[in-house]
Motif scaffolding. Sequence first.
Motif, PDB file in Angstrom:
ATOM      1  N   TYR A  68       0.881  -1.255  -0.030  1.00  0.00           N
ATOM      2  CA  TYR A  68       0.020  -0.048   0.014  1.00  0.00           C
ATOM      3  C   TYR A  68       0.748   1.273  -0.146  1.00  0.00           C
ATOM      4  CZ  TYR A  68      -2.990   3.365   2.026  1.00  0.00           C
ATOM      5  OH  TYR A  68      -3.791   4.712   2.581  1.00  0.00           O
ATOM      6  N   TYR A  69       1.773   0.961   0.830  1.00  0.00           N
ATOM      7  CA  TYR A  69       2.638   2.315   0.882  1.00  0.00           C
ATOM      8  C   TYR A  69       3.400   2.531  -0.143  1.00  0.00           C
ATOM      9  CZ  TYR A  69       1.117   3.363   5.624  1.00  0.00           C
ATOM     10  OH  TYR A  69       0.353   3.710   6.687  1.00  0.00           O
ATOM     11  N   GLN A  70       3.862   1.469  -0.672  1.00  0.00           N
ATOM     12  CA  GLN A  70       5.104   1.339  -2.122  1.00  0.00           C
ATOM     13  C   GLN A  70       4.085   1.941  -3.165  1.00  0.00           C
ATOM     14  OE1 GLN A  70       6.528  -2.578  -2.111  1.00  0.00           O
ATOM     15  NE2 GLN A  70       8.315  -1.795  -0.848  1.00  0.00           N
ATOM     16  N   HIS A  71       2.811   1.472  -3.414  1.00  0.00           N
ATOM     17  CA  HIS A  71       1.995   1.933  -4.509  1.00  0.00           C
ATOM     18  C   HIS A  71       1.730   3.325  -4.400  1.00  0.00           C
ATOM     19  CE1 HIS A  71       0.452  -2.360  -5.110  1.00  0.00           C
ATOM     20  NE2 HIS A  71       1.637  -2.211  -5.483  1.00  0.00           N
ATOM     21  N   SER A  72       1.732   3.767  -2.889  1.00  0.00           N
ATOM     22  CA  SER A  72       1.154   5.313  -2.865  1.00  0.00           C
ATOM     23  C   SER A  72       2.552   6.084  -3.139  1.00  0.00           C
ATOM     24  CB  SER A  72       0.855   5.606  -1.189  1.00  0.00           C
ATOM     25  OG  SER A  72      -0.316   4.728  -1.018  1.00  0.00           O
ATOM     26  N   ALA A  73       3.246   5.492  -2.802  1.00  0.00           N
ATOM     27  CA  ALA A  73       4.772   6.398  -3.254  1.00  0.00           C
ATOM     28  C   ALA A  73       4.990   6.565  -4.619  1.00  0.00           C
ATOM     29  CB  ALA A  73       5.986   5.799  -2.647  1.00  0.00           C
ATOM     30  N   ARG A  74       4.380   5.668  -5.547  1.00  0.00           N
ATOM     31  CA  ARG A  74       4.748   5.746  -7.045  1.00  0.00           C
ATOM     32  C   ARG A  74       3.584   6.505  -7.738  1.00  0.00           C
ATOM     33  NH1 ARG A  74       6.012   0.018  -6.225  1.00  0.00           N
ATOM     34  NH2 ARG A  74       4.071  -0.431  -6.859  1.00  0.00           N
ATOM     35  N   LYS A  75       2.637   6.830  -7.077  1.00  0.00           N
ATOM     36  CA  LYS A  75       1.254   7.707  -7.554  1.00  0.00           C
ATOM     37  C   LYS A  75       1.824   9.102  -7.816  1.00  0.00           C
ATOM     38  CE  LYS A  75      -2.263   4.535  -6.005  1.00  0.00           C
ATOM     39  NZ  LYS A  75      -3.488   4.613  -5.325  1.00  0.00           N
TER      40      LYS A  75
END
Length: 761
Positions: free
Chosen positions: A754-761
């Motif tokens: 979740y945090y890794q995906h959020s960082a890529r947005k």
Amino acid sequence: MIQLSEHGVYLLHGETVIDETDHQQLTGRLGSVPSKDEVKKGTMAYSILKTHNTVDDMEQLSMKFDSMTSHDITYVGIIQTARASGMKEFPLPYVLTNCHNSLCAVGGTINEDDHMFALSAAKKYGGIYVPTNLAVIHSYNREMMSGCGRMILGSDSHTRYGALGTMAVGEGGGELAKQLVGRTYDIAYPEVVAIYLTGEPKNGVGPQDVALSIIGKVYECGYVKNKVMEFVGPGVKNLPVEFRNGIDVMTTETTCWSSIWTTDEKVKDYFTLHGRPDAYAELAPADVAYYDGCVYVDLSTVEPTIAMPMHPSYTYTIKELQENAADILHLVEERANSQIAKTAHLDLMSKLHTDGHIYVDQGIVAGCSGGTYDNVCAVANILEGQSCGNGTFKMSVYPGSMPAYLELVKNGSIAKLVESGVIIRECFCGPCFGAGDTPANGEFSIRHTTRNFPNREGSKPGEGQMAGVALMDARSIAATARNGGRLTAATELDVDYSIPAYHFDGGVYAKRVYNGWGKPEPEAELKFGPNIKDWPKMPTLSNDILLKVVSHITDPVTTTDELIPSGETSSYRSNPLRLAEFTLSRKDPEYVGRAKAILALEKKREAGEVTGDEVASVYEALKTSGLNVDPANTVIASTIYANKPGDGSAREQAASCQRVLGAGANLALEYATKRYRSNCINWGMLPFLVKSADVVENGDWVFVPGIRKVLLEGGEEATAYAVHDGTVTSFPVSLGHLTAPERQILADGCLINYYQHSARK
């Protein structure tokens, strides 16, 4: 006498309780019936929660804490999760203690490697490191981190400092990782129950007696489950602060969410004594406050109490047990043996001797609940000039912190204990989770510790080894020791309890604790031992999911200890794959092999390989029933069914181990605690609720189509299909209430994703 109100109550001026249905008395005293919604704001809990809430909405809270704490069974996984999620430094004081995983690793340095990792993390990210055996986690936080009006989040379920005016919450590691990356702790506003204390305990009654009496009354009916226990009433002032702390730390066993007490001059003196006078503030409810329930406790009526194996709620007064020994021992023995592996047997009837008395084999006073200064002094008062046995009965005392230990040495209490035959141990939480003073097969141990769940004393029923633990107060344990192991209530003795004034020596901590809060050193290197491993990659949730039931547990409650054992597994807490080998080992030894087989099928599916005839036949049965299945885009995962999983420990490994082995969901009638359900969510396991244990059997396949869509569109209900011997049967599943971030965490596969995906947005 302990009574539960049937309705909500109004508390007037901190003294008078009026049932919400008594409109005549309310009108007579106040002129009208107050608005519940308005005077709910009069609780201490409301004001503290409002202060820590980061949004205006007081129905759905988004909170940040003043500090956090973890011990060495949990902090490596938390820091590893936060690192993988983008953390650069600790954004709030974070205390890392070393009181659980401090066993000697024979032939290696596995445990000490974890400690060196924590010290390096404290330096790199700006944390507070408390070396091994200097203090148990909650003793240190009471002494150094608590404060009136503060909130502390800990990755240990007994994170409770309410008696010191601090609302503390025990949670799984994922919730701490969220705080470390600047996110909030999200929860619906909890109900608040008044714990109304009157009277004063009689001589020989201790804090464990009061706590166990409350637990025995409220646990089974769920009276305070996931609620705040707010201690009020004239009886509070009659209790010393350490007595209050002893009651408070045991409130976890009621399944409450947090606790808070009124504060007074005694609390003020506690903070002044510990060199932190600014931490004190007077806390009290408003002149009119509304509570969602009330537990009335007349302290003068509390008797020495014992919680029999295998739960803190299995309570009897010691007098009641003595008078009905054969009947109660037989009942407890039968119930306990229904909870453990059939290869072992708990024998309690043999403890009833021909003289009509019950004899126990061991007494332990330890940790955050038992090892307080006042408790150890009381034990010394009882045993001064006495003997605790002739070699058959043995007793150990574990003080909660080295400052307390030092004062006990100075005032002679330690000498009195050693002279009586007591062994003095280090500051260690081991007896609470099966890693210290493990009794022999067939022995019966009485302990002033926090839990007596199955195997908490270190038994291995799968190997035929079984002992039993009952919880008692330190005073009655000492009275029993004085009588050579004959079960004795402290009220049966005439003892002059003299507790010498306590003097706190902060230099004990100043000389050893590393305090890097506010002083991170980004260039510092983390120290990794060979047993410290990163979390394996977790898959995202596909639109449909195919689950296989690999364990079916119908016990009334499944504890987190049964999901992942404590004690002997401590050395592997920092190694997800090795630790996962112990999952359900005491409850269902075949679980790991079954779960691995399903994980292997998922690996084949991901690689585009054939998953075999069994899966093909399941797909065929589903298609025959008119269900569209896309095998290439349907994750295959394992699941377990349990009636009520998650009672007990906050440690996230109870969920992460299942996930590491390829679990995608849990099926349950209900979840025993918010903590465990949150752990499941943060590790990407769908927390399904079902209406009956009969909807699935062990070995069944369960297909849940469109679950990702349901999840992300805010739905709470879905239809699942059980496949049993080619027959497909539909049944409803519920997700329960989920916040928007929780839904996304589940869709992404886990908190790290979740945090890794959020960082890529």
